[in-house]
Design a protein around this motif. Structure first.
Motif, PDB file in Angstrom:
ATOM      1  N   LYS A 179      -5.887  -4.615  -1.222  1.00  0.00           N
ATOM      2  CA  LYS A 179      -6.806  -5.441  -0.442  1.00  0.00           C
ATOM      3  C   LYS A 179      -6.044  -6.431   0.437  1.00  0.00           C
ATOM      4  O   LYS A 179      -6.367  -6.621   1.616  1.00  0.00           O
ATOM      5  CB  LYS A 179      -7.740  -6.198  -1.384  1.00  0.00           C
ATOM      6  N   ILE A 220      -4.701   5.240  -7.198  1.00  0.00           N
ATOM      7  CA  ILE A 220      -5.227   4.309  -8.197  1.00  0.00           C
ATOM      8  C   ILE A 220      -6.384   4.960  -8.952  1.00  0.00           C
ATOM      9  O   ILE A 220      -6.461   4.901 -10.182  1.00  0.00           O
ATOM     10  CB  ILE A 220      -5.687   2.999  -7.532  1.00  0.00           C
ATOM     11  N   ARG A 221      -7.285   5.590  -8.225  1.00  0.00           N
ATOM     12  CA  ARG A 221      -8.441   6.244  -8.858  1.00  0.00           C
ATOM     13  C   ARG A 221      -7.996   7.384  -9.776  1.00  0.00           C
ATOM     14  O   ARG A 221      -8.537   7.566 -10.869  1.00  0.00           O
ATOM     15  CB  ARG A 221      -9.405   6.755  -7.792  1.00  0.00           C
ATOM     16  N   ARG A 236      -4.991  -2.927  -6.974  1.00  0.00           N
ATOM     17  CA  ARG A 236      -6.134  -3.083  -6.070  1.00  0.00           C
ATOM     18  C   ARG A 236      -6.048  -4.385  -5.274  1.00  0.00           C
ATOM     19  O   ARG A 236      -6.389  -4.423  -4.095  1.00  0.00           O
ATOM     20  CB  ARG A 236      -7.439  -3.028  -6.858  1.00  0.00           C
ATOM     21  N   ASP A 279      -5.368   4.056  -2.590  1.00  0.00           N
ATOM     22  CA  ASP A 279      -6.677   4.025  -3.247  1.00  0.00           C
ATOM     23  C   ASP A 279      -6.895   5.300  -4.054  1.00  0.00           C
ATOM     24  O   ASP A 279      -7.363   5.255  -5.202  1.00  0.00           O
ATOM     25  CB  ASP A 279      -7.773   3.871  -2.191  1.00  0.00           C
ATOM     26  N   THR A 294      -3.752  -1.900 -12.903  1.00  0.00           N
ATOM     27  CA  THR A 294      -4.605  -1.371 -11.831  1.00  0.00           C
ATOM     28  C   THR A 294      -5.258  -2.494 -11.035  1.00  0.00           C
ATOM     29  O   THR A 294      -5.482  -2.346  -9.825  1.00  0.00           O
ATOM     30  CB  THR A 294      -5.686  -0.451 -12.403  1.00  0.00           C
ATOM     31  N   THR A 312       0.837  -1.196   0.000  1.00  0.00           N
ATOM     32  CA  THR A 312       0.000   0.000   0.000  1.00  0.00           C
ATOM     33  C   THR A 312       0.872   1.247   0.000  1.00  0.00           C
ATOM     34  O   THR A 312       2.081   1.184  -0.123  1.00  0.00           O
ATOM     35  CB  THR A 312      -0.921   0.024   1.241  1.00  0.00           C
TER      36      THR A 312
END
Length: 199
Positions: free
Chosen positions: A56, A81-82, A52, A78, A48, A35
């Protein structure tokens, strides 16, 4: 990584470890790898889904409450990534929804985390292309707050946000001047990746 300077990166790792130092180190180390800034490894590969999945997996052993350093790292991953997926609105929704949780911790008292979060929030507002005046004012406050931190790198980051805001308002000459000053400040801070982006 947020700071390209090895010295600053080492400082970042040490301060984010304070809150979880009593926990098994392998759990926290695994979370860091999957992360936060390290999650960009998958984005560099344009993977991507992998990013993710890693995110997780990194949070699997951590309970949802209370909000701690692993959750902060996952939040930044997060959001990035978005943003990479060109989902500015989704990134903005996440950062605004989670902001009260991170504000309730003591993490924002740490300068580097405070700057990262304010820069991410302002970036999300710009990426969302929102016309919400309150959000635009928030981005302007974030930029000013980042600049006020008293470091060359912070000054450069704040200026880059202000340049984007100026360009959005049609003040192109002002935006160019801000970007030029931003590049100089970022180079002085050895933040070369950010400096190249500002160019």
């Amino acid at each position: 990584f947020f700071f390209s300077s090895r010295r600053r990166h080492t400082r970042y790792i040490s301060v984010t470890g304070v809150q979880t130092c009593a926990l098994p180190i392998y759990r926290f180390a695994s979370t860091i790898v999957k992360t936060g800034p390290a999650n960009v490894i998958w984005l560099v590969r344009n993977d991507t889904a992998g990013a993710r999945n890693a995110l997780k997996s990194g949070l699997r052993e951590w309970p949802d409450q209370p909000f701690r350093t692993p959750h902060y790292l996952a939040l930044t991953a997060d959001i990035r990534i978005r943003l990479y997926e060109d989902d500015g609105k989704g990134a903005l929704d996440v950062v605004l929804q989670q902001w009260p949780k991170i504000r309730a911790t003591r993490l924002l008292r740490i300068q580097v985390i405070r700057v990262i979060m304010r820069h991410l929030r302002a970036t999300c507002i710009l990426a969302a292309a929102t016309n919400n005046r309150e959000n635009i004012r928030l981005a302007k406050r974030d930029a000013a707050s980042i600049r006020s931190e008293g470091r060359q790198g912070c000054h450069g980051l704040g200026l880059s946000v202000e340049a984007a805001l100026a360009a959005r308002e049609g003040r192109l000459a002002h935006a160019v001047d801000d970007l030029r000053e931003s590049v100089v400040a970022l180079h002085r801070a050895d933040m070369r990746t950010h400096a190249h982006a500002a160019r």
